[in-house]
Scaffold this motif. Structure first.
Motif, PDB file in Angstrom:
ATOM      1  N   UNK A  79       0.885  -1.171   0.000  1.00  0.00           N
ATOM      2  CA  UNK A  79       0.000   0.000   0.000  1.00  0.00           C
ATOM      3  C   UNK A  79       0.912   1.208   0.000  1.00  0.00           C
ATOM      4  N   UNK A  80       0.718   2.111  -0.959  1.00  0.00           N
ATOM      5  CA  UNK A  80       1.535   3.317  -1.024  1.00  0.00           C
ATOM      6  C   UNK A  80       0.608   4.520  -1.169  1.00  0.00           C
ATOM      7  N   UNK A  97      -2.297  14.519   2.564  1.00  0.00           N
ATOM      8  CA  UNK A  97      -2.656  14.653   3.978  1.00  0.00           C
ATOM      9  C   UNK A  97      -3.935  13.905   4.326  1.00  0.00           C
ATOM     10  N   UNK A  98      -4.044  13.529   5.597  1.00  0.00           N
ATOM     11  CA  UNK A  98      -5.296  13.013   6.140  1.00  0.00           C
ATOM     12  C   UNK A  98      -5.669  11.604   5.738  1.00  0.00           C
ATOM     13  N   UNK A  99      -4.690  10.768   5.422  1.00  0.00           N
ATOM     14  CA  UNK A  99      -4.987   9.383   5.043  1.00  0.00           C
ATOM     15  C   UNK A  99      -5.160   8.491   6.256  1.00  0.00           C
ATOM     16  N   UNK A 100      -6.023   7.493   6.130  1.00  0.00           N
ATOM     17  CA  UNK A 100      -6.212   6.469   7.160  1.00  0.00           C
ATOM     18  C   UNK A 100      -6.056   5.118   6.478  1.00  0.00           C
ATOM     19  N   UNK A 126       3.579  -1.243   3.876  1.00  0.00           N
ATOM     20  CA  UNK A 126       2.818   0.008   3.860  1.00  0.00           C
ATOM     21  C   UNK A 126       3.845   1.142   3.806  1.00  0.00           C
ATOM     22  N   UNK A 127       3.652   2.073   2.865  1.00  0.00           N
ATOM     23  CA  UNK A 127       4.673   3.083   2.624  1.00  0.00           C
ATOM     24  C   UNK A 127       4.061   4.409   2.206  1.00  0.00           C
ATOM     25  N   UNK A 128       4.705   5.508   2.664  1.00  0.00           N
ATOM     26  CA  UNK A 128       4.387   6.809   2.086  1.00  0.00           C
ATOM     27  C   UNK A 128       5.253   6.972   0.835  1.00  0.00           C
ATOM     28  N   UNK A 129       4.809   7.804  -0.079  1.00  0.00           N
ATOM     29  CA  UNK A 129       5.525   8.036  -1.331  1.00  0.00           C
ATOM     30  C   UNK A 129       6.913   8.569  -1.031  1.00  0.00           C
ATOM     31  N   UNK A 149      -1.382  11.254   9.093  1.00  0.00           N
ATOM     32  CA  UNK A 149      -1.596   9.910   8.564  1.00  0.00           C
ATOM     33  C   UNK A 149      -1.807   8.958   9.743  1.00  0.00           C
ATOM     34  N   UNK A 150      -2.909   8.236   9.724  1.00  0.00           N
ATOM     35  CA  UNK A 150      -3.196   7.241  10.756  1.00  0.00           C
ATOM     36  C   UNK A 150      -3.069   5.852  10.138  1.00  0.00           C
ATOM     37  N   UNK A 151      -2.270   4.992  10.802  1.00  0.00           N
ATOM     38  CA  UNK A 151      -2.094   3.607  10.353  1.00  0.00           C
ATOM     39  C   UNK A 151      -2.326   2.730  11.575  1.00  0.00           C
ATOM     40  N   UNK A 152      -3.368   1.873  11.509  1.00  0.00           N
ATOM     41  CA  UNK A 152      -3.665   1.038  12.666  1.00  0.00           C
ATOM     42  C   UNK A 152      -4.431  -0.219  12.259  1.00  0.00           C
ATOM     43  N   UNK A 153      -4.363  -1.237  13.117  1.00  0.00           N
ATOM     44  CA  UNK A 153      -5.079  -2.509  12.960  1.00  0.00           C
ATOM     45  C   UNK A 153      -4.863  -3.169  11.602  1.00  0.00           C
TER      46      UNK A 153
END
Length: 74
Positions: free
Chosen positions: A12-13, A17-20, A33-36, A47-51
């Motif tokens: 997932x890339x 702003x404001x991504x979940x 899981x990666x930011x560009x 950026x929120x990354x959880x579960x």
């Protein structure tokens, strides 16, 4: 993947702003899981990354190297 694998790809890339990112199962990518990175990054803040279930990443489970730091938090 592995010693003779190509070791490429992001599960997932995202950018912006404001991504979940939540409730995913990611396996078998270089970075799960990666930011560009480098060119193409746009305001990577809040950026929120959880579960997420992350298995077998060749490099990083989470790669947030190019996520933005707010100046007053450095």
């Amino acid at each position: 993947m592995g010693a003779s694998g190509k070791n490429i790809g992001e599960g997932i890339q995202i950018t912006g702003p404001g991504n979940v990112i939540c409730y995913n199962r990611v396996t078998g990518f270089r970075d799960c899981i990666s930011t560009m990175e480098d060119q193409g990054t746009v305001d990577q803040i809040c950026i929120d990354i959880f579960n997420n279930d992350i298995y077998t990443g060749a490099d990083d489970g989470l790669n947030l190297t190019f996520a933005f730091k707010l100046p007053h938090l450095q």
